[in-house]
Design a protein around this motif. Sequence first.
Motif, PDB file in Angstrom:
ATOM      1  N   CYS A 263       0.851  -1.185   0.000  1.00 18.63           N
ATOM      2  CA  CYS A 263       0.000   0.000   0.000  1.00 18.63           C
ATOM      3  C   CYS A 263       0.893   1.244   0.000  1.00 18.63           C
ATOM      4  CB  CYS A 263      -0.919   0.000   1.208  1.00 18.63           C
ATOM      5  SG  CYS A 263      -2.091   1.382   1.232  1.00 18.63           S
ATOM      6  N   ILE A 264       0.634   2.165  -0.920  1.00 17.39           N
ATOM      7  CA  ILE A 264       1.452   3.371  -1.022  1.00 17.39           C
ATOM      8  C   ILE A 264       0.645   4.625  -0.669  1.00 17.39           C
ATOM      9  CG2 ILE A 264       3.033   2.384  -2.701  1.00 17.39           C
ATOM     10  CD1 ILE A 264       1.483   3.816  -4.900  1.00 17.39           C
ATOM     11  N   GLY A 265      -0.553   4.445  -0.119  1.00 13.39           N
ATOM     12  CA  GLY A 265      -1.350   5.593   0.293  1.00 13.39           C
ATOM     13  C   GLY A 265      -2.783   5.474  -0.160  1.00 13.39           C
ATOM     14  N   ASP A 268      -6.923  10.240  -2.241  1.00 16.07           N
ATOM     15  CA  ASP A 268      -6.879  11.594  -1.666  1.00 16.07           C
ATOM     16  C   ASP A 268      -7.355  12.681  -2.632  1.00 16.07           C
ATOM     17  OD1 ASP A 268      -6.472  12.784   0.796  1.00 16.07           O
ATOM     18  OD2 ASP A 268      -4.552  13.654   0.186  1.00 16.07           O
ATOM     19  N   LYS A 278     -10.720   8.282  -0.095  1.00 16.61           N
ATOM     20  CA  LYS A 278      -9.780   7.541   0.752  1.00 16.61           C
ATOM     21  C   LYS A 278      -9.607   6.090   0.294  1.00 16.61           C
ATOM     22  CE  LYS A 278      -8.979  11.089   3.285  1.00 16.61           C
ATOM     23  NZ  LYS A 278      -7.673  11.765   3.157  1.00 16.61           N
ATOM     24  N   PRO A 280      -7.785   2.981  -0.964  1.00 17.38           N
ATOM     25  CA  PRO A 280      -6.359   2.620  -0.867  1.00 17.38           C
ATOM     26  C   PRO A 280      -5.756   2.336  -2.239  1.00 17.38           C
ATOM     27  CG  PRO A 280      -7.740   0.796  -0.180  1.00 17.38           C
ATOM     28  CD  PRO A 280      -8.660   1.952  -0.389  1.00 17.38           C
TER      29      PRO A 280
END
Length: 289
Positions: A263-265, A268, A278, A280
């Motif tokens: 997972c890289i964030g 957003d 949000k 993932p």
Amino acid sequence: MVVVTGQSKVSATPDDAMSSSDAEDDFQEPATPTATQAGQALPLLPQQFPEVVPLNVGGMFFTTRLSTLRRYEDTMLAAMFSGRHYIPTDAEGRYFIDRDGTYFGDILNFLRSGELPPRERVRSVYKEAQYYSIGPLLDNLEDIQPLKGEKVRQAFLGLMPYYKDHLERIVEIAKLRAMQRKARFAKLKVCVFKEEMPITPYECPHFNSLRFERSESEAKLFEHHCEVDVSFGPWEAVADVYDLLHCIVTDLSARGITVDHQCIGVCDKHLVNHYYCKRPIYEFKITWW
């Protein structure tokens, strides 16, 4: 008038030509059939099998009773050894089946006594049971692990009709990037999200459901596509994002593809007011050699 003496024939007059032709058509002896024609004309006799049958399955030797091979009527083995079909034999007189014989012993053990293979061979024996059309063995294997669990997994994946297409897209993108960059591996971004849209503090989902009421205009405010290569979701089930990630890695690995992910964030992306997407985002690394 035609006169025939021994093997010689006297030609008729022109006036008798028609009658001579008719006579020859009426009394001409049939030609002696050739060996090939005779073989085609004779019907093939049913093949007879001994009570104890020696077998050569892809170079592996087995011995069993004829009644074992005919245990279930609607199977390929019962049809093969019914006498209606010709089965070739090898130099030692064993009946030859042109199939890998690695798991044929498991097939025979089920036909003999209903014995099932150990777990590590279930998938392979299942494929052989499909080839030989042994319905009772297929039913038994589907009720034990790992095939029983696979049925549950496929029921979950059935919630995402484009799942297989997305897998193909991952492979194609990774292959193209690796070839363009002449690299050993390729990276791509994958979004895996369970909920279709975020829930604001003023909304309450339906009981035991991920759905909640929004007007059409409000729903459009939350509609967007994350900037990724492939996106999985949404779905409504107990299984979560990590379960789907496990399915993706499992199915790619089954095709011989080495894959790692992290997972890289989150996406957003700004949606409306102070709400942001949000979902993932995962980085998939496909290694080709």
